[in-house]
Every structure is written in structure tokens, then in C-alpha cells.
Write an enzyme that holds these catalytic residues in place. Structure first.
Site, mmCIF file in Angstrom:
data_model
loop_
_atom_site.group_PDB
_atom_site.id
_atom_site.type_symbol
_atom_site.label_atom_id
_atom_site.label_comp_id
_atom_site.label_asym_id
_atom_site.label_seq_id
_atom_site.Cartn_x
_atom_site.Cartn_y
_atom_site.Cartn_z
ATOM 1 N N SER A 51 0.830 -1.207 0.000
ATOM 2 C CA SER A 51 0.000 0.000 0.000
ATOM 3 C C SER A 51 0.868 1.263 0.000
ATOM 4 O O SER A 51 2.008 1.255 0.471
ATOM 5 C CB SER A 51 -0.904 0.028 1.235
ATOM 6 O OG SER A 51 -1.780 -1.069 1.231
HETATM 7 N N1 SAM Z 1 -1.123 -4.666 4.145
HETATM 8 C C1 SAM Z 1 -0.439 -4.898 2.916
HETATM 9 C C2 SAM Z 1 0.973 -4.395 2.880
HETATM 10 O O1 SAM Z 1 1.398 -3.730 3.835
HETATM 11 O O2 SAM Z 1 1.678 -4.707 1.919
HETATM 12 C C3 SAM Z 1 -1.231 -4.399 1.734
HETATM 13 C C4 SAM Z 1 -1.708 -5.516 0.990
HETATM 14 S S1 SAM Z 1 -2.609 -5.458 -0.484
HETATM 15 C C5 SAM Z 1 -3.161 -3.819 -0.697
HETATM 16 C C6 SAM Z 1 -4.062 -6.374 0.022
HETATM 17 C C7 SAM Z 1 -3.802 -7.818 0.345
HETATM 18 O O3 SAM Z 1 -5.026 -8.406 0.774
HETATM 19 C C8 SAM Z 1 -3.334 -8.668 -0.820
HETATM 20 O O4 SAM Z 1 -2.117 -9.287 -0.496
HETATM 21 C C9 SAM Z 1 -4.443 -9.695 -1.021
HETATM 22 O O5 SAM Z 1 -3.988 -10.954 -1.471
HETATM 23 C C10 SAM Z 1 -5.025 -9.758 0.370
HETATM 24 N N2 SAM Z 1 -6.395 -10.266 0.477
HETATM 25 C C11 SAM Z 1 -7.460 -10.045 -0.330
HETATM 26 N N3 SAM Z 1 -8.551 -10.679 0.137
HETATM 27 C C12 SAM Z 1 -8.166 -11.324 1.279
HETATM 28 C C13 SAM Z 1 -8.828 -12.151 2.225
HETATM 29 N N4 SAM Z 1 -10.128 -12.463 2.115
HETATM 30 N N5 SAM Z 1 -8.130 -12.634 3.268
HETATM 31 C C14 SAM Z 1 -6.823 -12.343 3.416
HETATM 32 N N6 SAM Z 1 -6.120 -11.570 2.557
HETATM 33 C C15 SAM Z 1 -6.790 -11.059 1.498
#
Ligand code: SAM
Length: 218
Positions: free
Chosen positions: A68
Site C-alpha cells: 500500500s
Molecule cells: N497490508 C499490505 C501491505 O502492507 O503490503 C497491503 C496488501 S494489499 C493492498 C491487500 C492484500 O489483501 C493482498 O495481499 C491480497 O492478497 C489480500 N487479500 C485479499 N482478500 C483477502 C482475504 N479475504 N483474506 C486475506 N487476505 C486477502
């Protein structure tokens, strides 16, 4: 084993400039700014892309996901009002950067990622950097009931609605921060749990996240 990358004056200087930029953009929480000033964001990038690490931008981390934007990480972290020792559930580990910021803020972090490749990478990288959240692989849209209740819950992917289980797993007095909207844009929403079935919701600014996928998501 120490992490293979180094954190020198060049990166430290870039990080200080990023903190100044975030202040100008309206981030006021000193502890959050300090945490951003501490965590080496370039450790989450391939060396080829180090020049991008301290720009205020989201960046691809593979599997069609992103680390992010620092402003977004700071904005969500600020809303959580973390107190030392808070139990925090993070949905969407991704790169692990947000988990490190939460740990710097004094939280005990439970973080869940649904993509195995990202999970496998993060469980290696973070402990080497000295950060040790509890890692989970699975669908975070239904939370992690076994470790509930949580003082704070942060969702780092865009949801169509606020998942029921997350409200259930929040402690009374706890705060949930979640982007809610369609797949194009979401509003940041905070939910304060004032009683077992009593919630105070505030709708804030617009963001664009990757979608939350799962049983109670897209
Ligand atoms: N917090 C992260 C960072 O600091 O890099 C940002 C991650 S990215 C914007 C969002 C993440 O949410 C992705 O890695 C995606 O695979 C994950 N994601 C999406 N749906 C999800 C779910 N139901 N459970 C867990 N992770 C999920």
C-alpha cells in the site's frame, strides 16, 4: 539470520523526506510518523526498484497485489489509535509492511493473507527483519475466530460491505478500519463497537484498494 539488505544514510534520508511529505499531506499522529520513519520500506522491494521505495506510491508485489501507499498505511494506522499491547487483526498481509508499522506502534499483531505465495514470502522476510506477528494463511473476510476478540481490526483490501464476522470478533470499545465500496473506489470506514450489537460508523475519504476476496467479500 540478519536480513540481506542494508539500511544506510541514503535510505534513512529518503525515509525522513517521506515522513515530511506525509506530515504535509495531513498525517499528524507522531507515533505513526515515527513508525514510518523506522521501518525500512526498501526491504520489501527488489533492489532494482529501490528508488521507488520511499515515494508515496503503492507498488506491485506480485500476484496482482500491491504494497500500500505510505499515505494509506499512515492514514489507516492513525485511525486505529493503537495502544501498547492492543490485539490487532490485519486482513491482507501482502508485503508485511503494514504489520511492521503496527508492531512499531506496540500492537500484538495477527495477520492473515489468502495468497500462499505472498504468505510464504512474508513468513520468511519479517522475522529476519526482527518483526514477529502471528501469520495465518486463509480467508480473512471471516476473521480468525480462534483468537478473538481483537481491540482493533484493519482491512487492507477493498470490501463490498463490512463483514459480519469482523464486527463479531471486535472487542467492545474496539475499532475496525475498512475501505468499503465498489471495485473502482472505496470510502474509508471506521466502526467503533460500543455494545454487543451497537456500532458507531464514520465514513471518511475515498481510496482505491485491490479487492477483498472471500466468503464475505467479492
Ligand atoms: N497490508 C499490505 C501491505 O502492507 O503490503 C497491503 C496488501 S494489499 C493492498 C491487500 C492484500 O489483501 C493482498 O495481499 C491480497 O492478497 C489480500 N487479500 C485479499 N482478500 C483477502 C482475504 N479475504 N483474506 C486475506 N487476505 C486477502
Amino acid at each position: 539470520m540478519a536480513y540481506k539488505y542494508t539500511d544506510n544514510y541514503r535510505e534513512q534520508g529518503a525515509r525522513k523526506r517521506l515522513v515530511e511529505e506525509l506530515k504535509k499531506k495531513g498525517i499528524e499522529d507522531k507515533k505513526v510518523l515515527e513508525a514510518i520513519g523506522k521501518v525500512p520500506r526498501h526491504f520489501f522491494f527488489d533492489e532494482t526498484f529501490w528508488t521507488q521505495a520511499y515515494k508515496d506510491i503503492a507498488f506491485p508485489i506480485g500476484e496482482e497485489q500491491t504494497i500500500s501507499q505510505p499515505y494509506t498505511v499512515a492514514y489507516q494506522s492513525q485511525l486505529l489509535q493503537i495502544k501498547k499491547g492492543d490485539k490487532v487483526l490485519e486482513i491482507g498481509t501482502g508485503s508485511g509492511y503494514q504489520s511492521c508499522i503496527l508492531i512499531e506502534l506496540g500492537a500484538k499483531v495477527y495477520t492473515i493473507e489468502r495468497q500462499k505465495k505472498l504468505y510464504d514470502r512474508t513468513i520468511q522476510v519479517l522475522p529476519r527483519m526482527g518483526y514477529k506477528p502471528d501469520f495465518f494463511l486463509g480467508d480473512g473476510s471471516i476473521g480468525i475466530a480462534d483468537h478473538a476478540p481483537y481491540n482493533k481490526i484493519i482491512v487492507t483490501a477493498g470490501a463490498p460491505t463490512v463483514p459480519e464476522q469482523l464486527l463479531k470478533q471486535l472487542a467492545i470499545g474496539g475499532i475496525l478500519v475498512i475501505p468499503v465500496g465498489n471495485e473502482e473506489a472505496q470510502k474509508m470506514v471506521t466502526v467503533l463497537k460500543v455494545g454487543e450489537k451497537d456500532f458507531e460508523k464514520v465514513v471518511l475519504d475515498t481510496f482505491r484498494f485491490v479487492p477483498l476476496k472471500g466468503d464475505d467479500a467479492w
